[in-house]
Design an enzyme around this catalytic site. Structure first.
Site, PDB file in Angstrom:
ATOM      1  N   CYS A   1       0.813  -1.230   0.000  1.00 26.79           N
ATOM      2  CA  CYS A   1       0.000   0.000   0.000  1.00 26.79           C
ATOM      3  C   CYS A   1       0.847   1.281   0.000  1.00 26.79           C
ATOM      4  O   CYS A   1       0.548   2.230  -0.732  1.00 26.79           O
ATOM      5  CB  CYS A   1      -0.944  -0.003   1.197  1.00 26.79           C
ATOM      6  SG  CYS A   1      -0.161  -0.548   2.715  1.00 26.79           S
TER       7      CYS A   1
ATOM      8  N   HIS B   1      -3.126   6.275   4.622  1.00 29.64           N
ATOM      9  CA  HIS B   1      -1.694   6.391   4.891  1.00 29.64           C
ATOM     10  C   HIS B   1      -1.218   7.778   4.408  1.00 29.64           C
ATOM     11  O   HIS B   1      -1.581   8.216   3.308  1.00 29.64           O
ATOM     12  CB  HIS B   1      -0.892   5.362   4.086  1.00 29.64           C
ATOM     13  CG  HIS B   1      -1.000   3.952   4.578  1.00 29.64           C
ATOM     14  ND1 HIS B   1      -1.697   3.578   5.706  1.00 29.64           N
ATOM     15  CD2 HIS B   1      -0.459   2.807   4.070  1.00 29.64           C
ATOM     16  CE1 HIS B   1      -1.586   2.267   5.874  1.00 29.64           C
ATOM     17  NE2 HIS B   1      -0.849   1.777   4.897  1.00 29.64           N
TER      18      HIS B   1
END
Ligand code: A2P
Length: 340
Positions: free
Chosen positions: A133, A246
């Site tokens: 990710c 994130h």
């Protein structure tokens, strides 16, 4: 381009990413003929919704993939190592979200905005890997810069949400927060230290060189996706008490000079990127804004005045969507439209 209707399986359908996978397939109006949901013995008989229909979860077994065209795996590395070859042997194309196959030279590692051409190599093993990710959102933002002026070196620090660890970690953050607010001692079950009101400079296992596996993934995967082993990447990956999204502080040294304005123009036109950069009005990418969307938000773009050709930026994306499910569904869509 029109896509043929295909038979799809999701391995790990009951998990944080698997659940999101269902939502992404539905939003994408994915051309599905039959959808099979697979998980562990623990989830036998559980039911999940897809397009208003209730589907029963089946137990993942070696022969689960007969007649399946595309299987999207998000059930951990061990499960992928064991079951992806079974699926591939039955003629099913696996899009794998774990780290099990990413560095295999016979498995393409794909971010559709960057290297969609690599999908064609799936034929070597019938497996395509979805990158980590943190890598996905970084390369989506950096690829236009890389193409324009080359990149010598990347220094990245991440601020990663707990959902990347799975459902148990989301529960742990919520429970620990509840405990602390009620003057109770919080329990650490998932992470080695408390995550609530804290930051852990530790994601995945430590290696002999002092880095974590997560940090080395950012180096090795970026090189593989850009097909450029000369690029330097040094990463510090940190878990923070955020549920979705994130954030990354990214510093780059380019081969040729680019001004902050040049980079803003590139970001405004980059596929999969949203330029969010208006500091006069306190506008910059935030995890709470990127969560729920598919775009990688980029802002705080400024010159690194400590070197000749340097840029700093802040890059944020939904780790469960673009960092996992959305990227896998984009790959699956290209497979259905162009390869099946
Ligand atoms: P289950 O819910 O039955 O345990 P998360 O990342 O949110 O923890 O989710 C992991 C996903 O992977 C879940 O759907 C989980 O199923 C699935 N999973 C984990 N181990 C296995 C296994 N050995 N076989 C099949 N599915 C597994």
């Amino acid at each position: 381009m029109s896509a043929k209707k295909v038979n799809v399986a999701i391995a790990g359908a009951t998990g944080a990413v698997g659940n999101q996978m269902l939502e992404c397939l539905e939003e994408n109006d994915f051309p599905i003929n039959n959808l099979k949901l697979l998980a562990s013995e623990k989830s036998r008989g559980k039911r999940l919704e897809y397009k208003g229909e209730t589907l029963k979860v089946e137990v993942l077994e070696e022969d689960s993939f007969k007649g399946v065209d595309i299987a999207i795996f998000s059930a951990g590395g061990g499960t992928s190592k064991k079951f992806a070859p079974c699926a591939a042997a039955d003629g099913c194309i696996v899009v794998d979200n774990s780290s099990a196959w990413r560095m295999d030279p016979d498995v393409p590692l794909v971010v559709p905005e960057v290297n969609p051409h690599a999908i064609a190599d799936y034929t070597k093993k019938n497996i395509i890997a979805n990158p980590n990710c943190s890598t996905i959102q970084m390369v989506v933002a950096l690829f236009p810069i890389y193409k324009k002026s080359g990149i010598k070196r990347i220094v990245v620090s991440t601020y990663q949400a707990v959902s990347g660890t799975g459902k148990k970690a989301i529960d742990e953050l919520v429970e620990q927060t509840r405990s602390l607010m009620n003057f109770r001692e919080p329990e650490n079950l998932v992470y080695p230290h408390r995550i609530a009101f804290n930051c852990l400079p530790h994601i995945d296992d430590f290696l002999d060189n002092g880095y974590t596996k997560e940090e080395m993934k950012m180096l090795n995967e970026t090189r593989k996706i850009f097909e450029d082993d000369s690029i330097g990447v040094t990463a510090t990956t940190v878990r923070v008490p955020v549920i979705y999204g994130h954030s990354e502080s990214v510093n780059i040294e380019t081969k040729e000079f680019l001004s902050a304005e040049d980079v803003k123009k590139l970001m405004a036109e980059a596929p999969g990127v949203e330029l969010v950069d208006d500091i006069a009005n306190n506008v910059y990418p935030l995890a709470i804004d990127a969560a729920g969307g598919d775009l990688t938000q980029v802002g705080r773009i400024r010159q690194d005045e400590s070197i000749e050709n340097g840029i700093n930026m802040w890059v944020v994306a939904d780790n469960i969507r673009k960092g996992a499910a959305t990227n896998a569904v984009q790959i699956a869509r290209i497979l259905a439209e162009e390869y099946i």
